[in-house]
Motif scaffolding. Structure first.
Motif, short mmCIF file in Angstrom:
data_model
loop_
_atom_site.label_atom_id
_atom_site.label_comp_id
_atom_site.label_asym_id
_atom_site.label_seq_id
_atom_site.Cartn_x
_atom_site.Cartn_y
_atom_site.Cartn_z
N ASP A 265 0.85 -1.20 0.00
CA ASP A 265 0.00 0.00 0.00
C ASP A 265 0.88 1.24 0.00
OD1 ASP A 265 -3.01 0.88 1.84
OD2 ASP A 265 -1.77 2.09 0.51
N SER A 266 0.81 2.01 -1.03
CA SER A 266 1.67 3.19 -1.16
C SER A 266 1.41 4.22 -0.07
CB SER A 266 1.49 3.84 -2.53
OG SER A 266 0.15 4.27 -2.69
N TYR A 267 0.28 4.14 0.59
CA TYR A 267 -0.01 5.08 1.68
C TYR A 267 1.03 4.99 2.78
CZ TYR A 267 -2.40 6.89 5.84
OH TYR A 267 -2.71 7.56 7.00
N PHE A 268 1.56 3.79 2.99
CA PHE A 268 2.50 3.58 4.09
C PHE A 268 3.95 3.84 3.70
CE2 PHE A 268 -0.61 2.05 6.92
CZ PHE A 268 -1.52 1.29 6.19
N ARG A 269 4.20 4.23 2.46
CA ARG A 269 5.60 4.38 2.03
C ARG A 269 5.77 5.65 1.19
NH1 ARG A 269 5.40 1.83 -3.14
NH2 ARG A 269 3.79 0.25 -3.33
N ARG A 270 5.14 6.72 1.66
CA ARG A 270 5.29 7.99 0.95
C ARG A 270 6.71 8.51 1.05
NH1 ARG A 270 -0.56 10.43 2.83
NH2 ARG A 270 -1.72 9.68 1.03
N CYS A 271 7.31 8.29 2.18
CA CYS A 271 8.73 8.61 2.34
C CYS A 271 9.42 7.35 2.84
CB CYS A 271 8.92 9.76 3.33
SG CYS A 271 10.65 10.18 3.61
N MET A 272 10.57 7.06 2.28
CA MET A 272 11.33 5.89 2.68
C MET A 272 12.73 6.32 3.06
SD MET A 272 9.22 3.48 2.32
CE MET A 272 10.45 2.29 2.78
N GLY A 273 13.30 5.63 4.03
CA GLY A 273 14.64 6.00 4.46
C GLY A 273 15.44 4.84 5.01
N TRP A 274 16.73 5.07 5.09
CA TRP A 274 17.66 4.15 5.75
C TRP A 274 18.31 4.88 6.92
CZ3 TRP A 274 17.95 -0.91 4.69
CH2 TRP A 274 17.50 -1.35 3.44
N PHE A 275 18.36 4.19 8.04
CA PHE A 275 19.02 4.69 9.23
C PHE A 275 20.05 3.66 9.66
CE2 PHE A 275 16.53 8.38 10.80
CZ PHE A 275 15.54 8.37 9.83
N ARG A 276 20.98 4.07 10.50
CA ARG A 276 21.94 3.13 11.05
C ARG A 276 22.24 3.48 12.49
NH1 ARG A 276 27.36 4.78 7.52
NH2 ARG A 276 27.77 6.80 8.55
N GLN A 277 22.65 2.44 13.22
CA GLN A 277 23.01 2.64 14.61
C GLN A 277 24.17 1.74 14.96
OE1 GLN A 277 19.80 2.10 17.44
NE2 GLN A 277 20.83 3.39 18.93
N ALA A 278 25.25 2.36 15.39
CA ALA A 278 26.43 1.62 15.84
C ALA A 278 26.36 1.48 17.36
CB ALA A 278 27.69 2.37 15.42
N PRO A 279 27.03 0.48 17.92
CA PRO A 279 27.01 0.29 19.37
C PRO A 279 27.44 1.55 20.12
CG PRO A 279 27.97 -1.60 18.30
CD PRO A 279 27.79 -0.57 17.24
N GLY A 280 26.64 1.95 21.09
CA GLY A 280 26.97 3.11 21.90
C GLY A 280 26.68 4.44 21.25
N LYS A 281 26.10 4.42 20.06
CA LYS A 281 25.80 5.66 19.35
C LYS A 281 24.31 5.77 19.07
CE LYS A 281 30.26 6.26 17.06
NZ LYS A 281 30.94 6.55 15.76
N GLU A 282 23.87 6.99 18.82
CA GLU A 282 22.47 7.21 18.49
C GLU A 282 22.19 6.80 17.05
OE1 GLU A 282 21.48 11.00 21.44
OE2 GLU A 282 21.22 11.17 19.28
#
Length: 127
Positions: A27-44
């Motif tokens: 459903d395209s309603y749920f994916r109007r914006c898409m992104g990649w995030f990352r998190q390393a140990p001990g970091k935000e």
């Protein structure tokens, strides 16, 4: 299925490449914006890249500009992150995220801009 599902992580030597894939809601309603995030140990958790609904506009963190490319195939409901020239500091858990709202330059990098998150895929880059 609303929750994104990532794949494609792994271990690679510095200078190498990996391609992450994220399967999204049909459903395209749920994916109007898409992104990649990352998190390393001990970091935000940090925003890596985002792409708007039509795929015409992308945003990147300064640390990955020129090395990473985000893209999406709306016919398949799939999001990609091509990562080249990988560095040890790119090592992290990478998360795919999608949003019911549109991307904006001011907030694409904020976790709270996205409502749906995958479980993550690990990327490890050795020196």
């Amino acid at each position: 299925q609303v929750r994104p599902v990532e794949s494609g992580g792994g271990s690679v030597q510095g200078g190498g490449s990996l391609r992450l894939t994220c399967q999204l809601s049909e459903d395209s309603y749920f994916r109007r914006c898409m992104g990649w995030f990352r998190q390393a140990p001990g970091k935000e958790r940090e925003g890596v890249a985002a792409i708007n609904s039509g795929g015409e506009t992308q945003w990147y963190a300064d640390s990955v500009k020129g090395r990473f490319t985000i893209s999406r195939d709306n016919t398949k409901g799939t999001l990609y992150l091509q990562m080249n020239s990988l560095r040890p500091e790119d090592s992290a858990m990478y998360f795919c995220a999608s949003s019911r709202t549109y991307c904006y330059t001011s907030d694409w990098h904020l976790s709270q801009s996205f409502q749906y998150w995958g479980q993550g895929t690990q990327v490890t880059v050795s020196s």
